[in-house]
Structure formats: C-alpha cells, structure tokens
Design an enzyme around this catalytic site. Structure first.
Site, PDB file in Angstrom:
ATOM      1  N   ARG A   1       8.310 -37.691  14.096  1.00 15.34           N
ATOM      2  CA  ARG A   1       8.347 -38.727  13.229  1.00 15.34           C
ATOM      3  C   ARG A   1       7.649 -40.080  14.475  1.00 15.34           C
ATOM      4  NH1 ARG A   1      13.910 -37.521  11.367  1.00 15.34           N
ATOM      5  NH2 ARG A   1      14.359 -37.219  13.203  1.00 15.34           N
TER       6      ARG A   1
ATOM      7  N   LYS B   1      14.744 -41.515  16.545  1.00  9.77           N
ATOM      8  CA  LYS B   1      16.120 -40.836  16.838  1.00  9.77           C
ATOM      9  C   LYS B   1      16.691 -42.335  18.368  1.00  9.77           C
ATOM     10  CE  LYS B   1      17.857 -37.853  16.068  1.00  9.77           C
ATOM     11  NZ  LYS B   1      18.420 -37.361  14.753  1.00  9.77           N
TER      12      LYS B   1
ATOM     13  N   TYR C   1      18.320 -44.322  14.322  1.00 14.23           N
ATOM     14  CA  TYR C   1      19.048 -43.635  14.180  1.00 14.23           C
ATOM     15  C   TYR C   1      20.238 -42.988  15.385  1.00 14.23           C
ATOM     16  CZ  TYR C   1      17.636 -41.441   9.736  1.00 14.23           C
ATOM     17  OH  TYR C   1      17.589 -40.947   8.996  1.00 14.23           O
TER      18      TYR C   1
ATOM     19  N   HIS D   1      24.067 -41.789  15.576  1.00 13.91           N
ATOM     20  CA  HIS D   1      24.919 -41.070  15.838  1.00 13.91           C
ATOM     21  C   HIS D   1      26.088 -40.913  16.859  1.00 13.91           C
ATOM     22  CE1 HIS D   1      22.816 -39.299  12.617  1.00 13.91           C
ATOM     23  NE2 HIS D   1      21.806 -38.664  13.347  1.00 13.91           N
TER      24      HIS D   1
ATOM     25  N   GLU E   1      22.308 -44.764   9.675  1.00 18.07           N
ATOM     26  CA  GLU E   1      22.928 -43.327   9.463  1.00 18.07           C
ATOM     27  C   GLU E   1      24.326 -44.107   9.214  1.00 18.07           C
ATOM     28  OE1 GLU E   1      22.545 -43.506  12.850  1.00 18.07           O
ATOM     29  OE2 GLU E   1      24.539 -43.395  13.524  1.00 18.07           O
TER      30      GLU E   1
ATOM     31  N   ASP F   1      33.489 -28.895  -1.336  1.00 23.52           N
ATOM     32  CA  ASP F   1      33.878 -30.131  -0.778  1.00 23.52           C
ATOM     33  C   ASP F   1      35.006 -30.376  -1.477  1.00 23.52           C
ATOM     34  OD1 ASP F   1      31.370 -32.445  -0.656  1.00 23.52           O
ATOM     35  OD2 ASP F   1      33.216 -33.723  -1.294  1.00 23.52           O
TER      36      ASP F   1
ATOM     37  N   ARG G   1      32.581 -35.126  -6.429  1.00 23.32           N
ATOM     38  CA  ARG G   1      31.851 -34.994  -6.225  1.00 23.32           C
ATOM     39  C   ARG G   1      31.554 -33.599  -6.665  1.00 23.32           C
ATOM     40  NH1 ARG G   1      26.431 -35.648  -5.781  1.00 23.32           N
ATOM     41  NH2 ARG G   1      25.492 -34.596  -4.190  1.00 23.32           N
TER      42      ARG G   1
ATOM     43  N   VAL H   1      28.865 -31.309   5.791  1.00 22.91           N
ATOM     44  CA  VAL H   1      30.155 -32.763   5.742  1.00 22.91           C
ATOM     45  C   VAL H   1      29.892 -33.886   6.426  1.00 22.91           C
ATOM     46  CG1 VAL H   1      31.512 -30.444   5.648  1.00 22.91           C
ATOM     47  CG2 VAL H   1      31.687 -31.388   7.777  1.00 22.91           C
TER      48      VAL H   1
ATOM     49  N   VAL I   1      23.994 -28.250  10.165  1.00 27.24           N
ATOM     50  CA  VAL I   1      23.716 -29.547  10.212  1.00 27.24           C
ATOM     51  C   VAL I   1      23.976 -30.301  10.688  1.00 27.24           C
ATOM     52  CG1 VAL I   1      22.110 -30.448   8.551  1.00 27.24           C
ATOM     53  CG2 VAL I   1      22.587 -28.986   7.725  1.00 27.24           C
TER      54      VAL I   1
ATOM     55  N   ILE J   1      25.601 -31.124  12.669  1.00 27.19           N
ATOM     56  CA  ILE J   1      25.519 -31.158  14.865  1.00 27.19           C
ATOM     57  C   ILE J   1      25.443 -32.478  14.839  1.00 27.19           C
ATOM     58  CG2 ILE J   1      23.514 -30.653  14.692  1.00 27.19           C
ATOM     59  CD1 ILE J   1      25.809 -29.641  17.073  1.00 27.19           C
ATOM     60  N   ASP J   2      24.900 -33.090  14.338  1.00 34.18           N
ATOM     61  CA  ASP J   2      24.511 -35.018  14.679  1.00 34.18           C
ATOM     62  C   ASP J   2      25.204 -35.486  15.010  1.00 34.18           C
ATOM     63  OD1 ASP J   2      24.261 -35.246  12.718  1.00 34.18           O
ATOM     64  OD2 ASP J   2      22.765 -36.265  11.985  1.00 34.18           O
TER      65      ASP J   2
ATOM     66  N   VAL K   1      19.767 -27.094  15.253  1.00 28.43           N
ATOM     67  CA  VAL K   1      18.972 -28.490  15.728  1.00 28.43           C
ATOM     68  C   VAL K   1      19.289 -29.464  15.524  1.00 28.43           C
ATOM     69  CG1 VAL K   1      16.685 -29.096  15.217  1.00 28.43           C
ATOM     70  CG2 VAL K   1      17.522 -26.189  15.496  1.00 28.43           C
TER      71      VAL K   1
ATOM     72  N   ASN L   1      17.646 -32.610  15.232  1.00 28.04           N
ATOM     73  CA  ASN L   1      16.610 -33.259  14.504  1.00 28.04           C
ATOM     74  C   ASN L   1      15.581 -33.130  14.010  1.00 28.04           C
ATOM     75  OD1 ASN L   1      15.721 -31.824  16.561  1.00 28.04           O
ATOM     76  ND2 ASN L   1      14.073 -33.872  17.325  1.00 28.04           N
ATOM     77  N   MET L   2      16.570 -31.736  12.641  1.00 29.39           N
ATOM     78  CA  MET L   2      15.662 -30.931  11.853  1.00 29.39           C
ATOM     79  C   MET L   2      14.336 -31.601  11.448  1.00 29.39           C
ATOM     80  SD  MET L   2      19.011 -29.171  10.254  1.00 29.39           S
ATOM     81  CE  MET L   2      17.955 -27.947   9.221  1.00 29.39           C
TER      82      MET L   2
HETATM   83  N1  NAD Z   1      20.396 -31.935  12.174  1.00 30.71           N
HETATM   84  C1  NAD Z   1      19.872 -32.828  11.069  1.00 30.71           C
HETATM   85  O1  NAD Z   1      18.827 -32.681  11.427  1.00 30.71           O
HETATM   86  C2  NAD Z   1      20.683 -33.942  10.215  1.00 30.71           C
HETATM   87  C3  NAD Z   1      19.397 -34.504   9.352  1.00 30.71           C
HETATM   88  C4  NAD Z   1      19.263 -34.876   8.235  1.00 30.71           C
HETATM   89  C5  NAD Z   1      21.973 -35.383   8.222  1.00 30.71           C
HETATM   90  N2  NAD Z   1      22.084 -34.861   9.102  1.00 30.71           N
HETATM   91  C6  NAD Z   1      23.463 -34.869   8.836  1.00 30.71           C
HETATM   92  O2  NAD Z   1      24.737 -33.879   7.844  1.00 30.71           O
HETATM   93  C7  NAD Z   1      25.772 -34.585   7.728  1.00 30.71           C
HETATM   94  C8  NAD Z   1      25.667 -34.591   6.055  1.00 30.71           C
HETATM   95  O3  NAD Z   1      25.188 -35.680   5.489  1.00 30.71           O
HETATM   96  P1  NAD Z   1      24.767 -35.704   4.227  1.00 30.71           P
HETATM   97  O4  NAD Z   1      23.920 -37.178   3.838  1.00 30.71           O
HETATM   98  O5  NAD Z   1      25.086 -34.709   2.860  1.00 30.71           O
HETATM   99  O6  NAD Z   1      25.784 -36.493   3.842  1.00 30.71           O
HETATM  100  P2  NAD Z   1      27.108 -37.363   2.474  1.00 30.71           P
HETATM  101  O7  NAD Z   1      28.229 -38.629   2.607  1.00 30.71           O
HETATM  102  O8  NAD Z   1      25.612 -37.847   1.796  1.00 30.71           O
HETATM  103  O9  NAD Z   1      27.932 -36.071   2.001  1.00 30.71           O
HETATM  104  C9  NAD Z   1      29.205 -35.130   2.934  1.00 30.71           C
HETATM  105  C10 NAD Z   1      29.698 -34.150   1.939  1.00 30.71           C
HETATM  106  O10 NAD Z   1      30.499 -34.199   2.883  1.00 30.71           O
HETATM  107  C11 NAD Z   1      32.457 -33.899   2.277  1.00 30.71           C
HETATM  108  N3  NAD Z   1      32.853 -34.140   2.943  1.00 30.71           N
HETATM  109  C12 NAD Z   1      33.798 -34.692   3.794  1.00 30.71           C
HETATM  110  N4  NAD Z   1      35.084 -34.087   4.508  1.00 30.71           N
HETATM  111  C13 NAD Z   1      35.299 -32.714   4.076  1.00 30.71           C
HETATM  112  C14 NAD Z   1      35.595 -32.117   4.674  1.00 30.71           C
HETATM  113  N5  NAD Z   1      36.918 -32.569   5.310  1.00 30.71           N
HETATM  114  N6  NAD Z   1      35.530 -30.830   3.437  1.00 30.71           N
HETATM  115  C15 NAD Z   1      33.953 -30.286   2.673  1.00 30.71           C
HETATM  116  N7  NAD Z   1      34.260 -31.613   1.907  1.00 30.71           N
HETATM  117  C16 NAD Z   1      33.598 -32.675   3.366  1.00 30.71           C
HETATM  118  C17 NAD Z   1      31.495 -35.575   1.105  1.00 30.71           C
HETATM  119  O11 NAD Z   1      33.127 -35.071   0.594  1.00 30.71           O
HETATM  120  C18 NAD Z   1      30.840 -35.564   1.391  1.00 30.71           C
HETATM  121  O12 NAD Z   1      30.107 -35.104  -0.376  1.00 30.71           O
HETATM  122  C19 NAD Z   1      25.796 -35.263   8.034  1.00 30.71           C
HETATM  123  O13 NAD Z   1      26.382 -35.534   9.485  1.00 30.71           O
HETATM  124  C20 NAD Z   1      23.732 -36.252   8.857  1.00 30.71           C
HETATM  125  O14 NAD Z   1      24.350 -37.143   9.821  1.00 30.71           O
HETATM  126  C21 NAD Z   1      21.842 -33.986   9.797  1.00 30.71           C
END
Ligand code: NAD
Length: 378
Positions: free
Chosen positions: A15, A75, A94, A96, A118, A198, A203, A239, A267, A269-270, A298, A300-301
């Site tokens: 990106r 990143k 970003y 993290h 973020e 959740d 939600r 989560v 997901v 993991i970041d 991963v 940075n999916m």
């Molecule tokens: N790996 C990657 O490439 C990548 C890419 C994008 C986002 N992410 C990560 O994905 C994760 C989720 O992002 P998002 O935008 O969906 O966040 P979000 O805030 O939209 O959703 C997170 C959800 O988790 C719920 N939650 C919190 N604690 C909980 C628990 N103990 N049990 C059950 N549910 C719980 C919240 O109520 C919320 O609905 C973040 O860590 C984000 O950084 C990773």
C-alpha cells in the site's frame, strides 16, 4: 507545509499512504508534497502520476525524511525509519503501540509527534481510519480461512459452504465490529453456518438486524465461547478494546477442545492477538500449527490487496492530512478532538492512556506534552 510519502518497507506491504488525488488536494491548498520514487508501484501508481499532480519525486528515504515535516505512511515505522525521525516531524500512520513496547520507546526517543490512525475517533466514538482496513481484513479473513481449511494446506479438508446433502462448515467469529461483520457476510455468502460473538449487546442487536436471521449472534461469555469451540471449523478473532492490547479469547488449553486441523485466523494480531497461542506472521509465511490447530496471524492483511486497500485507506485519511497540513499541528488538534485522540506519542512522552498502561510508562496529556515543545521552541 512540506508533506512526505515514503515507500513502505514492511514485509509484503504494497500500500501507499497518498494517491495522486491526495497530492492534487494538498498542492491546490498550497502545500509541497514529496513522494519517494516507487512508493506507489505496489498499488499500480507510477511516479509520473504523482509528478503530474505537482509532487516532487525524491530518490530515497533519506532525502524524503530530510525534506518533509508531516510524514504520511501506512504501517508502523520499521527500525530504519524510526532512526530517521526527529522532533520536528509529525508522523501520521498506523502504530498499534500497545503491542510493541520497543517501537513505543523508539518513537519516544525520536521526539516526533506520532498520530496513530487506529485511535483517531469520529464524533460518534467510531474509528474512521481503522474502519476501511477492517472492512478489507474481515473479508480476507474468511477467504484465507476457507483456503487454509483445504487438506493440502494442512486444514481439515472441509468446504465452507458444503453441498446438497453434506453440511456446511461452522464459522465462529469472536468480535462483531467492522472486521467481524465483514467476515460474517463473506462466510454467509459462501453458505457457511455462522456464529458471531460479542460482549456489546447493542452491537449484537445491530448485527441481528443486519444478518436478517441468517447468522446466530451470541453473547461472548467464557463458557459460550468454550462450548462453540468444539464444533467450529474456522474461528476468526476480531475483538478490539480501543488502543489497548487484545484480550485473550481462546487459551492454549482450550485448543484441546477443538477439532484437529481446524483453523484460527487472528485478525486482532496487530493489537497483540486475541488467541493465547498467536504470534505475528507475514503473507510470505502466513501460518503455523500449535496443538494441531492452524494459526493464520498476518499483521498487515490488507497489504495483500493494495489496489483496493490503498484507495479505501486514502479516501478516509486524506481529509485529515489536508487539515493537518493546512491548520498546522496545534490548530488541527484544537479544532478536531477526534484527531487529538490519535496522538499516541509526543515530545518523548506517551499521550494515549491504554498504550502507556500496556508499555508501563506514565500517560501525559497531549496538551502538556506539546506545551513542552512550544516552550522550548519559544
Ligand atoms: N491484521 C490486520 O491486518 C488487521 C487489519 C485491520 C484491522 N485489524 C484489527 O482487527 C481488530 C478489530 O478491528 P475492528 O475495526 O473490527 O474493531 P471494532 O471496534 O469495530 O470491533 C471490535 C469488536 O470487539 C468487541 N469486543 C471487545 N472486547 C470483547 C470481548 N472481550 N469479547 C467479545 N467481543 C469483544 C467490541 O464490542 C467490538 O464490537 C483490531 O485489533 C484491528 O486493529 C487487523
């Protein structure tokens, strides 16, 4: 202001933080834009496309960091980039940091003001600069999980959607935010049986309406998660507690409840990972096995689909970049309380409480940290 866009150097990251449309907006507003040569190539954007809109193409990162005051990235900065940061820089990317104490300390030592995409919030407490990448990552999570379930890749050998007369696979999604909802819609599209967990009941209500009865919504108690684990084929962890390290939703011991060669996609993991046995992986080597369970972690999916992700990200970030450049740091933060929440590190101090707690340093209000800078500048 002088705005710089370096080439991303993280593994398998294609990106770029600004498109030619962003250059055009900044140049029209009277700013200078520097783009490192080749920065857009991974997203199929040649140097010429930036130059045509008024950007200066710089040959390397040294010159880019030297020329720019506001550095816009995708990143978190890698060690060579951290070493280039100075107190005069504002870094917008970003970060993290709750999952990375070494990076946090590196940014503190740089003296730069570091704003994390973020943790920027909109007027309704949502995360406008995380959401577009969460939409992408959620969709990839199901695709990747379906692929990893194939036998030659070490999976159980089950087709997500089943066929007439043979049951579909069971997909369990923990965290029903932006990632979780997008992962669920792709799983439903592939005709899997889907459960979304959740802890936020409002939600769950929204999801229930969005799914129209096609997926089950479940309150994420320890017991309910544990009970569903034993028949899940694919578990997607999504989560988030804003800015904080992810809570562990599946322990090492609970892996023993799962079917052999089921798949976990973490997901979160970041933010450190929401399965106890998760550790960061890359697109080049995305999975490993623990107790017979495939882990895909991963960090940075969205980097794998840059032609989608670059445009989705920059559509969201561009207004903030233009505001920061036009108003300057102090006024932009005063005018935008949501942007102010993005400041994680400033003038050697951590200014975002969940990060401070995770890395074990005191949290300092943004205004106090930046007042120190203004005083020393004066
Ligand atoms: N790996 C990657 O490439 C990548 C890419 C994008 C986002 N992410 C990560 O994905 C994760 C989720 O992002 P998002 O935008 O969906 O966040 P979000 O805030 O939209 O959703 C997170 C959800 O988790 C719920 N939650 C919190 N604690 C909980 C628990 N103990 N049990 C059950 N549910 C719980 C919240 O109520 C919320 O609905 C973040 O860590 C984000 O950084 C990773």
């Amino acid at each position: 202001m002088r705005v710089g866009v370096p080439t991303e150097v993280k593994s398998d990251e294609y990106r770029v933080a600004l498109t030619p449309a962003g250059v055009r907006e900044l140049v029209d507003a009277g700013h200078e834009v520097f783009v490192q040569s080749g920065a857009g190539l991974g997203s199929a954007i040649p140097d010429d496309a930036y130059a045509t809109q008024g950007a200066t193409i710089t040959p390397d990162a040294a010159e880019l960091f030297g020329a720019a005051e506001l550095i816009v990235k995708v990143k978190e900065p890698q060690p060579a980039e951290v070493a280039r940061l100075e107190p005069r820089h504002v870094l917008f990317t970003y970060l993290h940091l709750a999952a990375d104490a070494t990076l946090t300390r590196g940014l503190m030592a740089s003296g730069a003001t570091c704003i994390a995409y973020e943790t920027v919030e909109d007027g309704r407490g949502r995360l406008p600069l995380l959401a577009p990448m969460s939409e992408v990552a959620g969709k990839i999570a199901t695709q990747a999980g379906a692929f990893m379930l194939e036998k030659p890749l070490g999976g159980r050998g089950i087709l997500l959607g089943g066929v007439p007369g043979v049951a579909a696979a069971k997909v369990m999604i923990i965290g029903g935010g932006v990632v979780g909802m997008n992962a669920a819609f792709i799983a439903l599209g592939m005709e899997a049986t889907v459960y979304v967990f959740d802890r936020n009941i409002d939600r769950l209500r929204e999801l229930d309406i969005a799914f129209g009865g096609r997926a089950d919504t479940c309150f994420a108690s320890t017991l309910s998660v544990e009970e569903r684990l034993s028949d899940a084929d694919l578990v997607i962890g999504a989560v988030l507690v804003h800015g904080a390290r992810a809570p562990h939703m599946v322990t090492r011991e609970q892996l023993g409840l799962m079917k052999p060669h089921a798949v976990l996609v973490d997901v979160s993991i970041d933010q450190g990972g929401c399965f106890e046995t998760s550790r960061p992986t890359t697109h080049s080597d995305p999975t490993y096995e623990v107790e017979g369970i495939t882990h895909y972690c991963v960090t940075n999916m969205p980097g794998a689909v840059p032609i989608t992700s670059t445009y989705a990200l920059t559509n969201a970030t561009m207004p903030y970049v233009v505001h920061l450049a036009s108003a300057g740091l102090a006024r932009a933060l005063a005018e935008s309380p949501g942007l102010r929440l993005g400041v994680n590190v400033a003038a050697g101090q951590v200014t975002y409480a969940p990060v401070a707690e995770a890395v074990g340093v005191p949290a300092v209000p943004v205004s106090d940290a930046l007042a120190g800078v203004a005083a020393s500048a004066g």
